[in-house]
Design a protein around this motif. Structure first.
Motif, mmCIF file in Angstrom:
data_model
loop_
_atom_site.group_PDB
_atom_site.id
_atom_site.type_symbol
_atom_site.label_atom_id
_atom_site.label_comp_id
_atom_site.label_asym_id
_atom_site.label_seq_id
_atom_site.Cartn_x
_atom_site.Cartn_y
_atom_site.Cartn_z
ATOM 1 N N GLY A 101 68.560 9.445 -8.785
ATOM 2 C CA GLY A 101 69.055 9.527 -10.386
ATOM 3 C C GLY A 101 70.435 8.880 -10.255
ATOM 4 O O GLY A 101 70.803 8.155 -11.340
ATOM 5 N N LYS A 102 71.339 9.018 -9.212
ATOM 6 C CA LYS A 102 72.431 8.430 -9.254
ATOM 7 C C LYS A 102 72.438 6.815 -9.552
ATOM 8 O O LYS A 102 73.016 6.283 -10.040
ATOM 9 C CB LYS A 102 73.331 8.572 -7.881
ATOM 10 C CG LYS A 102 74.025 9.925 -7.752
ATOM 11 C CD LYS A 102 74.661 10.067 -6.422
ATOM 12 C CE LYS A 102 75.014 11.308 -6.228
ATOM 13 N NZ LYS A 102 75.507 11.653 -4.595
ATOM 14 N N GLU A 103 71.308 6.345 -8.895
ATOM 15 C CA GLU A 103 71.041 4.893 -9.216
ATOM 16 C C GLU A 103 70.941 4.575 -10.713
ATOM 17 O O GLU A 103 71.389 3.635 -10.988
ATOM 18 C CB GLU A 103 69.943 4.305 -8.503
ATOM 19 C CG GLU A 103 70.152 3.965 -7.066
ATOM 20 C CD GLU A 103 68.768 3.958 -6.259
ATOM 21 O OE1 GLU A 103 68.002 2.937 -6.872
ATOM 22 O OE2 GLU A 103 68.619 4.408 -5.198
ATOM 23 N N GLY A 104 70.284 5.548 -11.446
ATOM 24 C CA GLY A 104 69.812 5.332 -12.679
ATOM 25 C C GLY A 104 71.131 5.654 -13.475
ATOM 26 O O GLY A 104 71.110 4.592 -14.488
ATOM 27 N N VAL A 105 72.142 6.346 -13.205
ATOM 28 C CA VAL A 105 73.369 6.142 -13.947
ATOM 29 C C VAL A 105 74.076 4.788 -13.957
ATOM 30 O O VAL A 105 74.638 4.119 -14.849
ATOM 31 C CB VAL A 105 74.440 7.227 -13.366
ATOM 32 C CG1 VAL A 105 75.672 7.427 -14.144
ATOM 33 C CG2 VAL A 105 73.832 8.859 -13.621
ATOM 34 N N LYS A 106 74.381 4.414 -12.603
ATOM 35 C CA LYS A 106 74.624 3.061 -12.416
ATOM 36 C C LYS A 106 74.097 2.132 -13.110
ATOM 37 O O LYS A 106 74.596 1.243 -13.791
ATOM 38 C CB LYS A 106 74.738 2.789 -10.874
ATOM 39 C CG LYS A 106 75.928 2.934 -9.948
ATOM 40 C CD LYS A 106 75.996 2.479 -8.864
ATOM 41 C CE LYS A 106 75.695 3.407 -7.601
ATOM 42 N NZ LYS A 106 75.136 2.809 -6.542
ATOM 43 N N MET A 107 72.858 2.224 -12.981
ATOM 44 C CA MET A 107 71.976 1.058 -13.747
ATOM 45 C C MET A 107 72.283 0.912 -15.421
ATOM 46 O O MET A 107 72.318 -0.078 -15.910
ATOM 47 C CB MET A 107 70.541 1.470 -13.339
ATOM 48 C CG MET A 107 69.573 0.060 -13.474
ATOM 49 S SD MET A 107 67.868 0.857 -12.933
ATOM 50 C CE MET A 107 67.964 0.199 -11.304
ATOM 51 N N ALA A 108 72.174 2.340 -15.844
ATOM 52 C CA ALA A 108 72.459 2.382 -17.235
ATOM 53 C C ALA A 108 73.451 1.594 -17.744
ATOM 54 O O ALA A 108 73.799 1.047 -18.770
ATOM 55 C CB ALA A 108 72.379 3.711 -17.815
ATOM 56 N N PHE A 109 74.825 2.094 -16.970
ATOM 57 C CA PHE A 109 75.964 1.299 -17.288
ATOM 58 C C PHE A 109 76.204 -0.126 -17.187
ATOM 59 O O PHE A 109 76.835 -0.803 -17.883
ATOM 60 C CB PHE A 109 77.258 2.073 -16.564
ATOM 61 C CG PHE A 109 77.483 3.356 -17.309
ATOM 62 C CD1 PHE A 109 78.384 3.358 -18.506
ATOM 63 C CD2 PHE A 109 77.056 4.652 -16.928
ATOM 64 C CE1 PHE A 109 78.698 4.751 -19.056
ATOM 65 C CE2 PHE A 109 77.251 5.664 -17.525
ATOM 66 C CZ PHE A 109 78.207 5.805 -18.631
ATOM 67 N N SER A 110 75.303 -0.688 -16.130
ATOM 68 C CA SER A 110 75.482 -1.809 -15.796
ATOM 69 C C SER A 110 74.358 -2.743 -16.942
ATOM 70 O O SER A 110 74.989 -3.963 -17.170
ATOM 71 C CB SER A 110 74.812 -2.407 -14.143
ATOM 72 O OG SER A 110 73.648 -2.083 -14.282
ATOM 73 N N LEU A 111 73.654 -1.900 -17.498
ATOM 74 C CA LEU A 111 73.031 -2.744 -18.454
ATOM 75 C C LEU A 111 73.521 -2.805 -19.838
ATOM 76 O O LEU A 111 73.304 -3.671 -20.573
ATOM 77 C CB LEU A 111 71.359 -1.944 -18.901
ATOM 78 C CG LEU A 111 70.457 -2.100 -17.884
ATOM 79 C CD1 LEU A 111 69.351 -1.132 -18.137
ATOM 80 C CD2 LEU A 111 70.090 -3.538 -18.054
ATOM 81 N N LEU A 112 74.533 -1.754 -20.076
ATOM 82 C CA LEU A 112 75.342 -1.857 -21.275
ATOM 83 C C LEU A 112 75.858 -3.052 -21.803
ATOM 84 O O LEU A 112 75.483 -3.409 -22.934
ATOM 85 C CB LEU A 112 76.361 -0.678 -21.379
ATOM 86 C CG LEU A 112 76.858 0.046 -22.615
ATOM 87 C CD1 LEU A 112 77.362 1.314 -22.312
ATOM 88 C CD2 LEU A 112 78.040 -0.774 -23.097
ATOM 89 N N PRO A 113 76.534 -3.802 -21.177
ATOM 90 C CA PRO A 113 77.278 -5.153 -21.721
ATOM 91 C C PRO A 113 76.040 -6.041 -21.953
ATOM 92 O O PRO A 113 76.155 -6.776 -23.044
ATOM 93 C CB PRO A 113 78.238 -5.543 -20.540
ATOM 94 C CG PRO A 113 77.771 -4.724 -19.459
ATOM 95 C CD PRO A 113 77.166 -3.542 -19.813
ATOM 96 N N PHE A 114 75.031 -6.145 -21.154
ATOM 97 C CA PHE A 114 73.816 -7.090 -21.557
ATOM 98 C C PHE A 114 73.246 -6.841 -23.068
ATOM 99 O O PHE A 114 73.129 -7.511 -23.829
ATOM 100 C CB PHE A 114 72.827 -7.032 -20.731
ATOM 101 C CG PHE A 114 73.098 -7.225 -19.234
ATOM 102 C CD1 PHE A 114 73.201 -8.815 -19.020
ATOM 103 C CD2 PHE A 114 73.858 -6.746 -17.950
ATOM 104 C CE1 PHE A 114 73.594 -9.515 -17.759
ATOM 105 C CE2 PHE A 114 74.142 -7.502 -16.871
ATOM 106 C CZ PHE A 114 74.158 -8.723 -16.735
#
Lengths: 175, 195
Positions: free
Chosen positions: A38-51
């Motif tokens: 799940g922790k990976e999911g949090v990171k992923m969502a935030f890294s997607l945000l600028p895109f």
């Protein structure tokens, strides 16, 4: 249809059950592993945000300026001559670019022409048979940091074109 | 490529707005759509956290490996670059299955995981052959039951909301097969161009 609805409703909970029970049998610390994933999911969502912000803003500028509409009007006569119904053209052009805009257009077409009209059926099939290429490209390549996408966009857009042609031909034959 | 597309969408829009007198709408749209995109990303958190958590458990429990074994022949044909027992295959299959059943929000996290695994295999920032094939599969849509469309048709009192399912499956099949063929054609062309 009822059976399909039931299967769809049961699928996810049953999958989760199988995963959790199998993990327990195999002595995997399920909860700890879940949290770790799940922790990976949090990171992923935030890294997607600028895109997503970048892509969605650019698409919205194009749409709200009226340029997209003008482009569709320009292409309209050409497409009509090869047998594409004029009312469906905006949807066909927007489908690969913006998922929300396409869904809005499909709803509008079904509302205007009725769900059981030719246009209504065609819009339904078109909406269901291809996906938003630009969105998928943004999300998948954005999430893992791909900088050179090579021929990916061309393949995606050409496949969309085939899907749109297939929708028109199939709906014309079937209904 | 993506840089050019991105800049041209924004630039064409802004220049067109200058000529067309729609600058007010554009101005408003820039900030409302930016906040829309943030809402979308925040909305993705719940889905990503939950599914990546469950899929991690599935991977550790060996379920992905079983899935990979079951469909190996087909996947090996489609993705010749991925080693037979690689976890990427399990994730690809989970993504495809979720897509087929119209579970879009479960398909995305699994697709990202599959991409991540493929990136580990290629170890570069350039899209690999497998990644593009996978992307082609996803953009051509694999949905068999278009639930959203059926819901809209019901809302507008269709006599038969599901009558489009057969036509959708056929159109999906054609677009997916075309995607695979087009992908193959471009791959071979790029290989010849390089050598």
């Amino acid at each position: 249809m009822e059976l399909v609805t039931i299967i769809s409703a049961w699928l996810v909970p049953c999958f989760i059950l199988i995963v959790l029970v199998t993990a327990t049998i195999k002595k995997v610390p399920a909860y700890e592993v879940f949290v770790e994933g799940g922790k990976e999911g949090v990171k992923m969502a935030f890294s997607l945000l600028p895109f997503l912000v970048g892509m969605i803003v650019a698409i919205t500028i194009l749409r709200s300026s009226g340029a997209l509409e003008a482009f569709i009007d320009l292409l309209g006569p050409i497409l009509t001559t090869i047998g594409v119904p004029p009312d469906i053209i905006p949807l066909a052009l927007v489908r690969p670019i913006s998922g929300t805009a396409a869904l809005g257009m499909t709803t509008e077409l079904i509302h205007t022409y009725g769900p059981d009209s030719f246009i209504g059926r065609l819009a339904s099939v078109m909406q269901g048979s291809t996906d938003t290429t630009l969105y998928i490209l943004t999300i998948y390549f954005g999430a893992i940091g791909i900088k050179k996408m090579r021929y990916a966009l061309k393949v995606g857009l050409l496949a969309d074109l085939m899907g749109i042609i297939a929708s028109i031909v199939i709906v014309s034959i079937l209904f | 490529m993506v840089n050019i597309i991105w800049v041209s969408m924004a630039a064409i829009g802004i220049i067109y707005a200058m000529l067309n007198g729609t600058m007010d709408q554009v101005n408003e749209a820039i900030f409302s759509s930016a906040s829309e995109a943030v809402t979308l990303s925040i909305g993705l958190i719940s889905v990503l956290v939950f599914w990546l958590g469950i899929m991690k458990v599935a991977e550790k429990a060996g379920i992905l490996a079983v899935l990979a074994k079951l469909f190996r022949p087909l996947i090996v044909k489609l993705f010749p670059e991925i080693p037979k027992d690689h976890p990427a295959i399990g994730y690809i299959l989970s993504n495809v299955t979720a897509n087929i059943f119209g579970l879009g929000n479960a398909a995305t996290p699994m697709g990202i995981k599959a991409m991540e695994q493929m990136k580990q295999l290629s170890g570069s920032e350039t899209a690999s052959r497998s990644m593009i094939t996978f992307l082609a599969l996803n953009t051509s849509s694999l949905t068999i039951i278009p639930t959203t469309v059926i819901a809209i048709r019901m809302q507008y009192q269709s006599a038969s909301p599901t009558e489009i399912v057969g036509a959708t499956i056929m159109a999906t099949l054609i677009s997916t097969i075309s995607a695979i063929i087009i992908d193959r054609m471009f791959y071979h062309r790029s290989k010849w161009g390089a050598s």
